[in-house]
Design an enzyme around this catalytic site. Structure first.
Site, PDB file in Angstrom:
ATOM      1  N   CYS A 151      24.542 -12.695 -24.721  1.00  0.00           N
ATOM      2  CA  CYS A 151      24.094 -14.090 -24.774  1.00  0.00           C
ATOM      3  C   CYS A 151      24.897 -14.961 -23.809  1.00  0.00           C
ATOM      4  CB  CYS A 151      24.152 -14.614 -26.209  1.00  0.00           C
ATOM      5  SG  CYS A 151      23.677 -16.334 -26.374  1.00  0.00           S
ATOM      6  N   ARG A 191       6.856 -12.738 -28.267  1.00  0.00           N
ATOM      7  CA  ARG A 191       7.392 -14.069 -28.518  1.00  0.00           C
ATOM      8  C   ARG A 191       6.994 -14.663 -29.868  1.00  0.00           C
ATOM      9  NH1 ARG A 191      10.059 -16.887 -24.736  1.00  0.00           N
ATOM     10  NH2 ARG A 191      10.026 -19.117 -25.110  1.00  0.00           N
ATOM     11  N   HIS A 194      23.031 -12.256 -32.935  1.00  0.00           N
ATOM     12  CA  HIS A 194      22.209 -11.888 -31.776  1.00  0.00           C
ATOM     13  C   HIS A 194      23.039 -11.461 -30.572  1.00  0.00           C
ATOM     14  CE1 HIS A 194      23.278 -16.062 -31.170  1.00  0.00           C
ATOM     15  NE2 HIS A 194      23.090 -15.877 -29.883  1.00  0.00           N
ATOM     16  N   GLU A 195      24.363 -11.341 -30.735  1.00  0.00           N
ATOM     17  CA  GLU A 195      25.179 -10.915 -29.589  1.00  0.00           C
ATOM     18  C   GLU A 195      25.708  -9.522 -29.852  1.00  0.00           C
ATOM     19  OE1 GLU A 195      28.268 -13.620 -28.376  1.00  0.00           O
ATOM     20  OE2 GLU A 195      26.831 -15.157 -27.805  1.00  0.00           O
ATOM     21  N   ARG A 248      35.345 -16.761 -27.910  1.00  0.00           N
ATOM     22  CA  ARG A 248      34.401 -16.000 -28.731  1.00  0.00           C
ATOM     23  C   ARG A 248      35.132 -15.169 -29.775  1.00  0.00           C
ATOM     24  NH1 ARG A 248      30.424 -18.430 -27.898  1.00  0.00           N
ATOM     25  NH2 ARG A 248      28.379 -17.566 -27.428  1.00  0.00           N
ATOM     26  N   CYS A 256       4.105  -8.027 -18.849  1.00  0.00           N
ATOM     27  CA  CYS A 256       3.399  -9.304 -19.024  1.00  0.00           C
ATOM     28  C   CYS A 256       3.476 -10.115 -17.721  1.00  0.00           C
ATOM     29  CB  CYS A 256       3.974 -10.085 -20.193  1.00  0.00           C
ATOM     30  SG  CYS A 256       5.586 -10.832 -19.863  1.00  0.00           S
ATOM     31  N   CYS A 270      27.961 -16.763 -32.269  1.00  0.00           N
ATOM     32  CA  CYS A 270      27.535 -17.759 -31.274  1.00  0.00           C
ATOM     33  C   CYS A 270      27.057 -19.041 -31.958  1.00  0.00           C
ATOM     34  CB  CYS A 270      26.417 -17.135 -30.435  1.00  0.00           C
ATOM     35  SG  CYS A 270      25.580 -18.250 -29.297  1.00  0.00           S
ATOM     36  N   HIS A 271      26.998 -20.113 -31.174  1.00  0.00           N
ATOM     37  CA  HIS A 271      26.544 -21.405 -31.698  1.00  0.00           C
ATOM     38  C   HIS A 271      25.153 -21.360 -32.283  1.00  0.00           C
ATOM     39  CE1 HIS A 271      29.835 -23.799 -30.163  1.00  0.00           C
ATOM     40  NE2 HIS A 271      29.895 -22.861 -29.237  1.00  0.00           N
ATOM     41  N   THR A 272      24.305 -20.534 -31.705  1.00  0.00           N
ATOM     42  CA  THR A 272      22.923 -20.489 -32.181  1.00  0.00           C
ATOM     43  C   THR A 272      22.864 -19.953 -33.612  1.00  0.00           C
ATOM     44  OG1 THR A 272      22.332 -20.080 -29.909  1.00  0.00           O
ATOM     45  CG2 THR A 272      20.605 -19.771 -31.523  1.00  0.00           C
ATOM     46  N   CYS A 305       9.448  -6.727 -21.239  1.00  0.00           N
ATOM     47  CA  CYS A 305       8.448  -5.667 -21.425  1.00  0.00           C
ATOM     48  C   CYS A 305       8.064  -5.027 -20.093  1.00  0.00           C
ATOM     49  CB  CYS A 305       7.205  -6.221 -22.127  1.00  0.00           C
ATOM     50  SG  CYS A 305       6.105  -7.209 -21.074  1.00  0.00           S
ATOM     51  N   CYS A 312       6.990 -11.173 -16.931  1.00  0.00           N
ATOM     52  CA  CYS A 312       7.867 -10.077 -16.485  1.00  0.00           C
ATOM     53  C   CYS A 312       7.528  -9.659 -15.051  1.00  0.00           C
ATOM     54  CB  CYS A 312       7.752  -8.885 -17.425  1.00  0.00           C
ATOM     55  SG  CYS A 312       8.726  -9.057 -18.932  1.00  0.00           S
ATOM     56  N   CYS A 356       9.822 -13.310 -21.162  1.00  0.00           N
ATOM     57  CA  CYS A 356       8.813 -12.303 -21.511  1.00  0.00           C
ATOM     58  C   CYS A 356       7.930 -12.816 -22.641  1.00  0.00           C
ATOM     59  CB  CYS A 356       9.519 -11.021 -21.935  1.00  0.00           C
ATOM     60  SG  CYS A 356       8.406  -9.735 -22.525  1.00  0.00           S
TER      61      CYS A 356
HETATM   62  N1  LIG Z   1      20.244 -21.621 -22.364  1.00  0.00           N
HETATM   63  C1  LIG Z   1      20.606 -20.577 -23.065  1.00  0.00           C
HETATM   64  O1  LIG Z   1      19.968 -19.520 -23.029  1.00  0.00           O
HETATM   65  C2  LIG Z   1      21.829 -20.659 -23.907  1.00  0.00           C
HETATM   66  C3  LIG Z   1      22.456 -19.497 -24.362  1.00  0.00           C
HETATM   67  C4  LIG Z   1      23.656 -19.638 -25.089  1.00  0.00           C
HETATM   68  C5  LIG Z   1      24.159 -20.873 -25.357  1.00  0.00           C
HETATM   69  N2  LIG Z   1      23.499 -21.987 -24.921  1.00  0.00           N
HETATM   70  C6  LIG Z   1      24.017 -23.352 -25.133  1.00  0.00           C
HETATM   71  O2  LIG Z   1      24.983 -23.608 -24.137  1.00  0.00           O
HETATM   72  C7  LIG Z   1      25.907 -24.580 -24.604  1.00  0.00           C
HETATM   73  C8  LIG Z   1      27.323 -24.075 -24.403  1.00  0.00           C
HETATM   74  O3  LIG Z   1      27.556 -22.913 -25.194  1.00  0.00           O
HETATM   75  P1  LIG Z   1      29.056 -22.380 -25.371  1.00  0.00           P
HETATM   76  O4  LIG Z   1      28.961 -21.183 -26.247  1.00  0.00           O
HETATM   77  O5  LIG Z   1      29.711 -22.264 -24.060  1.00  0.00           O
HETATM   78  O6  LIG Z   1      29.645 -23.621 -26.200  1.00  0.00           O
HETATM   79  P2  LIG Z   1      31.148 -24.171 -26.415  1.00  0.00           P
HETATM   80  O7  LIG Z   1      31.049 -25.169 -27.520  1.00  0.00           O
HETATM   81  O8  LIG Z   1      32.082 -23.041 -26.572  1.00  0.00           O
HETATM   82  O9  LIG Z   1      31.477 -24.914 -25.076  1.00  0.00           O
HETATM   83  C9  LIG Z   1      31.090 -26.222 -24.818  1.00  0.00           C
HETATM   84  C10 LIG Z   1      32.218 -26.872 -24.050  1.00  0.00           C
HETATM   85  O10 LIG Z   1      31.805 -28.193 -23.661  1.00  0.00           O
HETATM   86  C11 LIG Z   1      32.931 -29.009 -23.680  1.00  0.00           C
HETATM   87  N3  LIG Z   1      32.541 -30.423 -23.720  1.00  0.00           N
HETATM   88  C12 LIG Z   1      32.115 -31.142 -24.779  1.00  0.00           C
HETATM   89  N4  LIG Z   1      31.901 -32.424 -24.430  1.00  0.00           N
HETATM   90  C13 LIG Z   1      32.207 -32.509 -23.111  1.00  0.00           C
HETATM   91  C14 LIG Z   1      32.214 -33.578 -22.182  1.00  0.00           C
HETATM   92  N5  LIG Z   1      31.861 -34.814 -22.544  1.00  0.00           N
HETATM   93  N6  LIG Z   1      32.573 -33.308 -20.911  1.00  0.00           N
HETATM   94  C15 LIG Z   1      32.947 -32.066 -20.552  1.00  0.00           C
HETATM   95  N7  LIG Z   1      32.981 -31.022 -21.404  1.00  0.00           N
HETATM   96  C16 LIG Z   1      32.614 -31.244 -22.658  1.00  0.00           C
HETATM   97  C17 LIG Z   1      33.698 -28.556 -24.920  1.00  0.00           C
HETATM   98  O11 LIG Z   1      35.068 -28.934 -24.851  1.00  0.00           O
HETATM   99  C18 LIG Z   1      33.497 -27.049 -24.872  1.00  0.00           C
HETATM  100  O12 LIG Z   1      34.569 -26.386 -24.220  1.00  0.00           O
HETATM  101  C19 LIG Z   1      25.527 -24.824 -26.063  1.00  0.00           C
HETATM  102  O13 LIG Z   1      24.705 -25.971 -26.104  1.00  0.00           O
HETATM  103  C20 LIG Z   1      24.737 -23.592 -26.423  1.00  0.00           C
HETATM  104  O14 LIG Z   1      23.842 -23.838 -27.488  1.00  0.00           O
HETATM  105  C21 LIG Z   1      22.367 -21.895 -24.192  1.00  0.00           C
HETATM  106 ZN   LIG Z   2      24.097 -16.868 -28.436  1.00  0.00          ZN
HETATM  107 ZN   LIG Z   3       7.184  -9.233 -20.624  1.00  0.00          ZN
END
Ligand SMILES: NC(=O)c1ccc[n+]([C@@H]2O[C@H](COP(=O)([O-])OP(=O)(O)OC[C@H]3O[C@@H](n4cnc5c(N)ncnc54)[C@H](O)[C@@H]3O)[C@@H](O)[C@H]2O)c1
Ligand SMILES: [Zn+2]
Ligand SMILES: [Zn+2]
Length: 371
Positions: free
Chosen positions: A169, A110, A62-63, A362, A95, A40-42, A92, A98, A106
């Site tokens: 995730c 943390r 983490h996935e 993925r 808390c 994943c990106h993270t 949990c 939760c 949760c």
């Molecule tokens: N909030 C959370 O808990 C959580 C969990 C996982 C991931 N994320 C975040 O969510 C985001 C997306 O994750 P992902 O795995 O789907 O990423 P990804 O990079 O696979 O997908 C992002 C998409 O956005 C598109 N994009 C980029 N610029 C754009 C624009 N100007 N207009 C339209 N589309 C555009 C890209 O082409 C791509 O397909 C990331 O920032 C990631 O860090 C958040």
């Molecule tokens: Zn992730």
């Molecule tokens: Zn909790």
């Protein structure tokens, strides 16, 4: 025990697959043998050094999805042989968060989790006696991991774990953004910005909630095609005029619900501006870069638009990940097109390259398979 794991030694350097020591689970902890783990990106964000709270050395990942091998004292909800999905966002059930139905954040572990430690303030991972920190409480780029019981979701044993890991995730984040955070109403119009795993999950979540119209916005035609497969009724190639185009497509008003899943603050602004006056709700799931801010004209809010953020889609993992997996097995969520490549642990850096090249949605590491 000795395990093989992908270690982040130094920011900005490729991960190194090494042998490490993993201690037995202590009170409230569980030893899981990983079957699969998404990249994943993270993970990349931390590996690159961009995350200000990152640390090294650590085992990323983490996935994860795997099978419980042993449980520590006091563990009552899991037993050896159970199939589990790992949760970087634990539950949990005790808390104050939760017990509220308004959040999934949760509070139980943390602080320690953020510091790379298990809840008792120590690590189970080490190398030559030197502790190695856990990442996101999961460290699943490894053959086995030790995690708190409260951070594992027990799933049906007939769910293939090499697909189930995407529920750890990105997919749950997108589904939950629509189902929990926005609570999309039947018959509504939705716009999803970004068609990566999170955005595609949001498209599927809007469909499951009974949205009538789902507009997917992305830069890639291939990804827009995948969005159609998840239930998008319209697609748009993103650009500077996206807001005007959404407004045109919605009788001059904008959408009931918009979702941002790109991590780009310019797109976040477009997502806010594409929500309709009166009640339009913009849900932000993307993670912006360090120090970036979201620019919003306050008048948009006064005239009834709202903005919500969503971490892990508001999903309370132990309760809801198993439910999402049930819906997948019932045929309501199509996971196959979201897993594009299968890698071995030794190929983990290839997973990062594929992600940077946007080659597939993925990559999933499968453990115990020959290279
Ligand atoms: N909030 C959370 O808990 C959580 C969990 C996982 C991931 N994320 C975040 O969510 C985001 C997306 O994750 P992902 O795995 O789907 O990423 P990804 O990079 O696979 O997908 C992002 C998409 O956005 C598109 N994009 C980029 N610029 C754009 C624009 N100007 N207009 C339209 N589309 C555009 C890209 O082409 C791509 O397909 C990331 O920032 C990631 O860090 C958040
Ligand atoms: Zn992730
Ligand atoms: Zn909790």
């Amino acid at each position: 025990m000795r395990i093989r794991a992908a270690v982040l030694e130094e920011f900005g350097r490729p991960l190194e697959v090494q042998e490490l020591d993993l201690e037995e689970p202590r009170t409230g902890e569980v030893l899981v043998r990983l079957v699969a783990c998404g990249v994943c990106h993270t993970d990349l964000y931390t590996a690159s050094g961009a995350d200000p709270s990152g640390y090294a050395p650590t085992v990323l990942g983490h996935e994860g999805a795997g099978v419980v091998e042993r449980v520590g004292e006091g563990v009552s909800s899991l037993a050896p042989g159970d199939h589990v999905v790992t949760l970087f966002s634990p539950q949990c059930r005790e808390c104050v968060h939760c017990r509220s139905d308004q959040t999934n954040l949760c509070l139980a572990i943390r602080d320690m989790q953020g510091r790379g430690l298990l809840p008792d303030g120590t690590t189970r991972l080490s190398r030559d006696g030197e502790p190695i920190r856990h990442f996101m409480g999961t460290s699943t780029f490894a053959e086995c991991t030790v995690m708190p019981e409260i951070a594992l979701a027990k799933v049906r044993e007939d769910a293939p774990l090499d697909k189930a890991c995407v529920f750890a995730c990105g997919l749950s984040t997108g589904l939950g953004a629509a189902m929990n955070t926005a609570k999309v109403e039947p018959g509504s119009t939705c716009v999803v910005f970004g068609a990566g795993l999170v955005g595609l999950g949001a498209v599927a979540g809007c469909r499951l909630q009974g949205a009538e119209r789902i507009v997917a916005v992305d830069l890639s035609e291939d990804r827009l095609e995948l969005a159609r497969g998840q239930g998008a009724t319209d697609t748009l190639v993103g650009g500077p005029d996206t807001v005007e185009r959404v407004v045109e497509m919605t009788n001059g008003f904008g959408a009931d619900y918009t979702f941002e899943a790109t991590g780009n603050v310019v797109v976040m602004r477009q997502a806010v501006e594409s929500a309709r006056m009166g009640w339009g709700l913009c849900t932000v799931a993307g993670v912006a870069g360090k120090g970036e801010t979201l620019d919003v004209v306050p008048r948009l809010l006064i005239t009834g638009r709202r903005i919500a953020g969503s971490s892990f889609g508001g999903v309370k993992g132990r309760d809801q990940v198993p439910q999402l997996v049930e819906r997948w097995l019932a045929g309501e969520i199509d996971v196959d097109p979201l897993v594009s490549q299968t890698l071995t642990l030794d190929d983990v850096n290839r997973g990062f390259e594929l992600m940077e090249a946007q080659d597939g949605i993925r990559s999933v590491i499968r453990f115990g398979e020959a290279a």
